[in-house]
Design an enzyme around this catalytic site. Sequence first.
Site, PDB file in Angstrom:
ATOM      1  N   LYS A   1       0.308  -1.475   0.196  1.00  0.00           N
ATOM      2  CA  LYS A   1       0.353  -0.237   0.229  1.00  0.00           C
ATOM      3  C   LYS A   1       0.264   1.528  -0.095  1.00  0.00           C
ATOM      4  CE  LYS A   1      -3.167   3.296   2.676  1.00  0.00           C
ATOM      5  NZ  LYS A   1      -3.160   3.696   3.613  1.00  0.00           N
TER       6      LYS A   1
ATOM      7  N   GLY B   1      -7.492   9.208   9.937  1.00  0.00           N
ATOM      8  CA  GLY B   1      -8.187   9.379  11.646  1.00  0.00           C
ATOM      9  C   GLY B   1      -8.425  10.439  12.185  1.00  0.00           C
TER      10      GLY B   1
ATOM     11  N   ALA C   1      -9.495   5.361   4.679  1.00  0.00           N
ATOM     12  CA  ALA C   1      -9.489   7.082   5.613  1.00  0.00           C
ATOM     13  C   ALA C   1     -10.819   7.882   5.446  1.00  0.00           C
ATOM     14  CB  ALA C   1      -8.503   7.590   4.732  1.00  0.00           C
ATOM     15  N   GLY C   2     -10.535   8.142   6.627  1.00  0.00           N
ATOM     16  CA  GLY C   2     -12.308   9.220   6.928  1.00  0.00           C
ATOM     17  C   GLY C   2     -13.766   8.241   7.802  1.00  0.00           C
TER      18      GLY C   2
ATOM     19  N   ASN D   1      -9.139   2.294  10.377  1.00  0.00           N
ATOM     20  CA  ASN D   1      -8.210   1.358  11.539  1.00  0.00           C
ATOM     21  C   ASN D   1      -8.715   1.553  12.428  1.00  0.00           C
ATOM     22  OD1 ASN D   1      -4.087   1.260  11.857  1.00  0.00           O
ATOM     23  ND2 ASN D   1      -6.218   1.079  13.525  1.00  0.00           N
ATOM     24  N   THR D   2      -8.648   3.074  12.540  1.00  0.00           N
ATOM     25  CA  THR D   2      -9.230   4.367  13.334  1.00  0.00           C
ATOM     26  C   THR D   2     -10.698   4.066  13.744  1.00  0.00           C
ATOM     27  OG1 THR D   2      -7.178   6.265  12.694  1.00  0.00           O
ATOM     28  CG2 THR D   2      -9.044   6.934  14.632  1.00  0.00           C
TER      29      THR D   2
END
Length: 330
Positions: free
Chosen positions: A173, A234, A260-261, A282-283
């Site tokens: 990635k 994040g 993301a987001g 992830n977050t």
Amino acid sequence: MSSHLTLTVNGETRRTQASTIAALVRELELDPAKVAVERNGDIVPRSTLGEVALSDGDALEIVHFVGGGDHSGIADDSWEVAGRKFNSRLIVGTGKYKDFAQNAAALEASGAEIVTVAVRRVNVSDPKAPMLTDYIDPKKTTYLPNTAGCFTAEDAIRTLRLAREAGGWDLVKLEVLGEARTLYPDMRETLRATEVLAKEGFLPMVYCADDPIAAKQLEDVGAVAIMPLGAPIGSGLGIQNRVMIRLIVEGASVPVLVDAGVGTASDAAVAMELGCDGVLMNTAIAEAKDPVRMALAMKLAVQAGRHAYLSGRMATRKYADPSSPLAGLI
């Protein structure tokens, strides 16, 4: 031979030789066990349909449940990236968890088959410290080395060369960030790094802006998957530009995954409903109050969104439209 009776059945005049309600129902090619009958304003218990005699002039209402849809079996819905097949369309990260054990438990709950991993220096002062590989087996879960924290093409390329040397990974990635405040991708550096890596035999899945032109350029120079951001890394803001994500999906011939987001399960479902092949997060899991439960929620959301997309959503309308048909109204 019995004489004909004249009845009113569901508002229409009908002639019949049936002597009982059950006989009439069978004459209509219906199953007495699957209908309800009202005779002259009174409900007739289903158990007595074979006993209740019909009389000339009776008025009957015969009803059943109606519905629709073809509930055929759901075929295999795996997906491929660079010739590698996966069943789960959810990719999860390995940062921000309180420990490796919690990370492993969340991965298990998510059903994900791919995890992103950062490349960092070995702690030479404590070489026996626990490592991610002690908890998540790279032989059972596909490791996807990423270039988190890289702000130039050179740094990203160097990082992935080290990753390939360390673990033999070629599916990677790539992200090249523009600046630290927004962590927004620097598309000029990203494009340059993608081209170099592809020529060196890497298979880069590339984090990028939600820009269909940039996405196509990345594909042209060797990206094996396009990974537009839904919102800043994040942030948990959810997908901010559905129109651009849809255009990227429509124009791509490689997998498209929102990266993301994502903040909660509904965000993941939206990404899949837009036609994306998958979602990376992830977050949203790691910073949830209960990461393991959130991982399960994300798994179910990705599956639900995918099924909704494949089903083909209903058209939107300006005005109400009744769910039950008006034809046959009592």
